[in-house]
Design a protein around this motif. Structure first.
Motif, PDB file in Angstrom:
ATOM      1  N   PRO A  27       0.820  -1.231   0.000  1.00  0.00           N
ATOM      2  CA  PRO A  27       0.000   0.000   0.000  1.00  0.00           C
ATOM      3  C   PRO A  27       0.852   1.279   0.000  1.00  0.00           C
ATOM      4  N   PHE A  28       1.966   1.254   0.714  1.00  0.00           N
ATOM      5  CA  PHE A  28       2.862   2.414   0.712  1.00  0.00           C
ATOM      6  C   PHE A  28       3.535   2.571  -0.647  1.00  0.00           C
ATOM      7  N   TYR A  29       3.857   1.471  -1.289  1.00  0.00           N
ATOM      8  CA  TYR A  29       4.458   1.507  -2.623  1.00  0.00           C
ATOM      9  C   TYR A  29       3.494   2.140  -3.628  1.00  0.00           C
ATOM     10  N   ILE A  30       2.228   1.787  -3.553  1.00  0.00           N
ATOM     11  CA  ILE A  30       1.235   2.346  -4.473  1.00  0.00           C
ATOM     12  C   ILE A  30       1.114   3.854  -4.258  1.00  0.00           C
ATOM     13  N   ARG A  31       1.110   4.303  -3.025  1.00  0.00           N
ATOM     14  CA  ARG A  31       1.073   5.750  -2.742  1.00  0.00           C
ATOM     15  C   ARG A  31       2.300   6.442  -3.321  1.00  0.00           C
ATOM     16  N   TRP A  32       3.445   5.827  -3.194  1.00  0.00           N
ATOM     17  CA  TRP A  32       4.682   6.383  -3.718  1.00  0.00           C
ATOM     18  C   TRP A  32       4.614   6.468  -5.242  1.00  0.00           C
ATOM     19  N   ILE A  33       4.156   5.408  -5.878  1.00  0.00           N
ATOM     20  CA  ILE A  33       4.021   5.394  -7.340  1.00  0.00           C
ATOM     21  C   ILE A  33       3.065   6.491  -7.794  1.00  0.00           C
ATOM     22  N   ALA A  34       1.916   6.624  -7.131  1.00  0.00           N
ATOM     23  CA  ALA A  34       0.924   7.636  -7.497  1.00  0.00           C
ATOM     24  C   ALA A  34       1.530   9.032  -7.426  1.00  0.00           C
ATOM     25  N   GLY A  35       2.244   9.315  -6.348  1.00  0.00           N
ATOM     26  CA  GLY A  35       2.891  10.617  -6.211  1.00  0.00           C
ATOM     27  C   GLY A  35       3.948  10.854  -7.269  1.00  0.00           C
ATOM     28  N   ASN A  36       4.708   9.817  -7.598  1.00  0.00           N
ATOM     29  CA  ASN A  36       5.747   9.954  -8.622  1.00  0.00           C
ATOM     30  C   ASN A  36       5.160  10.218 -10.003  1.00  0.00           C
ATOM     31  N   TYR A  37       4.087   9.516 -10.353  1.00  0.00           N
ATOM     32  CA  TYR A  37       3.444   9.770 -11.645  1.00  0.00           C
ATOM     33  C   TYR A  37       2.933  11.204 -11.715  1.00  0.00           C
ATOM     34  N   ALA A  38       2.348  11.698 -10.630  1.00  0.00           N
ATOM     35  CA  ALA A  38       1.841  13.074 -10.619  1.00  0.00           C
ATOM     36  C   ALA A  38       2.989  14.075 -10.746  1.00  0.00           C
ATOM     37  N   LYS A  39       4.105  13.838 -10.064  1.00  0.00           N
ATOM     38  CA  LYS A  39       5.268  14.734 -10.153  1.00  0.00           C
ATOM     39  C   LYS A  39       5.898  14.674 -11.538  1.00  0.00           C
ATOM     40  N   GLU A  40       5.968  13.493 -12.082  1.00  0.00           N
ATOM     41  CA  GLU A  40       6.608  13.274 -13.380  1.00  0.00           C
ATOM     42  C   GLU A  40       5.826  13.915 -14.526  1.00  0.00           C
ATOM     43  N   PHE A  41       4.521  14.092 -14.352  1.00  0.00           N
ATOM     44  CA  PHE A  41       3.652  14.603 -15.407  1.00  0.00           C
ATOM     45  C   PHE A  41       4.175  15.930 -15.953  1.00  0.00           C
ATOM     46  N   ALA A  42       4.431  16.900 -15.095  1.00  0.00           N
ATOM     47  CA  ALA A  42       4.923  18.215 -15.541  1.00  0.00           C
ATOM     48  C   ALA A  42       6.332  18.106 -16.107  1.00  0.00           C
ATOM     49  N   TYR A  43       7.159  17.271 -15.499  1.00  0.00           N
ATOM     50  CA  TYR A  43       8.523  17.096 -15.996  1.00  0.00           C
ATOM     51  C   TYR A  43       8.513  16.611 -17.443  1.00  0.00           C
ATOM     52  N   VAL A  44       7.667  15.636 -17.733  1.00  0.00           N
ATOM     53  CA  VAL A  44       7.587  15.089 -19.086  1.00  0.00           C
ATOM     54  C   VAL A  44       7.058  16.154 -20.050  1.00  0.00           C
ATOM     55  N   LEU A  45       5.980  16.843 -19.671  1.00  0.00           N
ATOM     56  CA  LEU A  45       5.438  17.878 -20.550  1.00  0.00           C
ATOM     57  C   LEU A  45       6.446  18.988 -20.788  1.00  0.00           C
ATOM     58  N   ASN A  46       7.136  19.408 -19.757  1.00  0.00           N
ATOM     59  CA  ASN A  46       8.088  20.508 -19.869  1.00  0.00           C
ATOM     60  C   ASN A  46       9.321  20.130 -20.687  1.00  0.00           C
ATOM     61  N   SER A  47       9.572  18.848 -20.859  1.00  0.00           N
ATOM     62  CA  SER A  47      10.721  18.416 -21.661  1.00  0.00           C
ATOM     63  C   SER A  47      10.517  18.726 -23.139  1.00  0.00           C
ATOM     64  N   HIS A  48       9.262  18.795 -23.562  1.00  0.00           N
ATOM     65  CA  HIS A  48       8.916  19.029 -24.972  1.00  0.00           C
ATOM     66  C   HIS A  48       9.597  18.000 -25.878  1.00  0.00           C
ATOM     67  N   ASP A  49       9.781  16.800 -25.345  1.00  0.00           N
ATOM     68  CA  ASP A  49      10.450  15.713 -26.052  1.00  0.00           C
ATOM     69  C   ASP A  49       9.432  14.605 -26.316  1.00  0.00           C
ATOM     70  N   MET A  50       9.104  14.378 -27.565  1.00  0.00           N
ATOM     71  CA  MET A  50       8.082  13.396 -27.921  1.00  0.00           C
ATOM     72  C   MET A  50       8.493  11.979 -27.526  1.00  0.00           C
ATOM     73  N   LYS A  51       9.774  11.694 -27.456  1.00  0.00           N
ATOM     74  CA  LYS A  51      10.209  10.360 -26.997  1.00  0.00           C
ATOM     75  C   LYS A  51       9.820  10.143 -25.537  1.00  0.00           C
ATOM     76  N   LYS A  52       9.961  11.187 -24.717  1.00  0.00           N
ATOM     77  CA  LYS A  52       9.550  11.075 -23.314  1.00  0.00           C
ATOM     78  C   LYS A  52       8.033  10.976 -23.214  1.00  0.00           C
TER      79      LYS A  52
END
Length: 171
Positions: A27-52
């Motif tokens: 359950p703690f792992y799932i919470r960690w994954i959820a938070g990481n996906y949410a944090k990663e969302f802006a990072y990926v968009l801001n990269s402006h890299d279609m491969k990412k």
């Protein structure tokens, strides 16, 4: 004979310890994954890299705004065009569970997890104008592929005051 029983006991004890650790830690792992996906969302968009983008979203990821939907595969071309924006510092969390049995069902049985999403976007360039969009609220649905691997199944945006989402994904 005693050596064989001792080895079997050690294997059974090891398996029981692994199962108990899985039940406690997952359950703690799932919470960690959820938070990481949410944090990663802006990072990926801001990269402006279609491969990412391609690694982060699957071809079947659905984007939704105001009951209109588009798949990532269809939105991809439009995302390539709209690259004049800045997005950093997104965040979110897994929905809170207050009932113990709901928590058990969602963590160990259900394969989908709803994650809130706060996506800040600013410096969005429309022609000669630069618009500060602000924080776009929404949610993601993560779908478990295997015990430790997930895909973003759907991203729902609640509002689009400045038209950024409509322009970006082409809805």
């Amino acid at each position: 004979m005693v050596g064989i029983l001792g080895k079997k006991f050690k294997v059974i004890a090891f398996l029981i310890i692994c199962i108990v650790l899985y039940l406690i830690i997952y359950p703690f792992y799932i919470r960690w994954i959820a938070g990481n996906y949410a944090k990663e969302f802006a990072y990926v968009l801001n990269s402006h890299d279609m491969k990412k983008y391609d690694k982060f979203f699957s071809e079947d990821t659905v984007f939704e705004l105001n009951d209109r939907q588009i798949k990532y595969a269809d939105a991809k071309e439009n995302m390539k065009k709209v690259q004049a924006f800045t997005s950093k510092g997104s965040y979110g969390h897994l929905e809170e569970e207050y009932d113990f049995w709901e928590l058990i069902m969602n963590v160990y049985v259900k394969k989908e997890y709803t994650v809130s999403l706060m996506l800040p976007v600013w410096d969005y360039r429309v022609g000669e104008h630069i618009i500060t969009v602000g924080i776009i609220e929404g949610e993601m649905i993560l779908k478990r592929k295997a015990i430790f691997f997930y895909d973003i199944e759907q991203v729902t945006f609640y509002d689009d005051r400045e038209g950024f989402i409509e322009d970006f994904i082409g809805i």
